[in-house]
Design a protein around this motif. Structure first.
Motif, PDB file in Angstrom:
ATOM      1  N   GLY A  70      54.223  18.095  24.116  1.00 58.14           N
ATOM      2  CA  GLY A  70      52.843  18.445  23.818  1.00 58.14           C
ATOM      3  C   GLY A  70      52.200  17.471  22.843  1.00 58.14           C
ATOM      4  O   GLY A  70      51.053  17.059  23.015  1.00 58.14           O
ATOM      5  N   ASN A  71      52.973  17.088  21.818  1.00 55.54           N
ATOM      6  CA  ASN A  71      52.457  16.131  20.838  1.00 55.54           C
ATOM      7  C   ASN A  71      52.175  14.778  21.483  1.00 55.54           C
ATOM      8  O   ASN A  71      51.135  14.162  21.229  1.00 55.54           O
ATOM      9  N   LEU A  72      53.092  14.320  22.315  1.00 48.03           N
ATOM     10  CA  LEU A  72      52.895  13.038  23.002  1.00 48.03           C
ATOM     11  C   LEU A  72      51.664  13.073  23.892  1.00 48.03           C
ATOM     12  O   LEU A  72      50.839  12.144  23.883  1.00 48.03           O
ATOM     13  N   LYS A  73      51.540  14.138  24.677  1.00 46.75           N
ATOM     14  CA  LYS A  73      50.408  14.236  25.598  1.00 46.75           C
ATOM     15  C   LYS A  73      49.087  14.263  24.835  1.00 46.75           C
ATOM     16  O   LYS A  73      48.113  13.607  25.234  1.00 46.75           O
ATOM     17  N   GLY A  74      49.053  14.998  23.726  1.00 45.79           N
ATOM     18  CA  GLY A  74      47.832  15.071  22.927  1.00 45.79           C
ATOM     19  C   GLY A  74      47.455  13.729  22.333  1.00 45.79           C
ATOM     20  O   GLY A  74      46.289  13.316  22.381  1.00 45.79           O
ATOM     21  N   LYS A  75      48.447  13.026  21.795  1.00 44.32           N
ATOM     22  CA  LYS A  75      48.179  11.727  21.185  1.00 44.32           C
ATOM     23  C   LYS A  75      47.729  10.702  22.224  1.00 44.32           C
ATOM     24  O   LYS A  75      46.826   9.902  21.970  1.00 44.32           O
ATOM     25  N   LEU A  76      48.370  10.741  23.396  1.00 43.03           N
ATOM     26  CA  LEU A  76      47.985   9.778  24.446  1.00 43.03           C
ATOM     27  C   LEU A  76      46.593  10.059  24.968  1.00 43.03           C
ATOM     28  O   LEU A  76      45.805   9.142  25.214  1.00 43.03           O
ATOM     29  N   THR A  77      46.263  11.343  25.147  1.00 48.94           N
ATOM     30  CA  THR A  77      44.935  11.716  25.627  1.00 48.94           C
ATOM     31  C   THR A  77      43.865  11.280  24.630  1.00 48.94           C
ATOM     32  O   THR A  77      42.817  10.743  25.006  1.00 48.94           O
ATOM     33  N   LYS A  78      44.163  11.499  23.348  1.00 51.71           N
ATOM     34  CA  LYS A  78      43.235  11.090  22.304  1.00 51.71           C
ATOM     35  C   LYS A  78      43.067   9.567  22.273  1.00 51.71           C
ATOM     36  O   LYS A  78      41.957   9.061  22.104  1.00 51.71           O
ATOM     37  N   HIS A  79      44.168   8.865  22.474  1.00 51.44           N
ATOM     38  CA  HIS A  79      44.117   7.397  22.484  1.00 51.44           C
ATOM     39  C   HIS A  79      43.243   6.893  23.634  1.00 51.44           C
ATOM     40  O   HIS A  79      42.400   6.005  23.444  1.00 51.44           O
TER      41      HIS A  79
END
Length: 83
Positions: A70-79
């Motif tokens: 979840g953390n990875l997906k959120g950070k990538l989406t934000k990026h």
């Protein structure tokens, strides 16, 4: 050394699964690096669903923790949104 046929089979199976998990995890990490290095927003938006699917698959198979996914997906989406 194992004394039972089933234990020998389990040892072989564990090694095969370990190698498969390692391969999938490394492939996903490389895809994440590729996404983060992407400069064009259009290309990153095309790559994002693929990478998210790979991350979800790792979490489903308990290769990585669900919260890490979840953390990875959120950070990538934000990026990608910030490009």
């Amino acid at each position: 050394m194992a004394n039972h046929k089933s234990a020998l089979k389990r040892i072989r199976r564990n090694e095969a699964v370990r190698l498969r998990n390692r391969y999938q995890h490394k492939t996903t990490r490389n895809a994440i690096r590729k996404l983060r290095a992407e400069e064009k927003k259009e290309d990153a938006e095309k790559l994002l669903p693929e990478v998210i699917g790979m991350i979800d698959k790792l979490a489903k198979r308990n290769i990585i923790h669900a919260n890490k996914a979840g953390n990875l997906k959120g950070k990538l989406t934000k990026h990608v949104a910030g490009l």
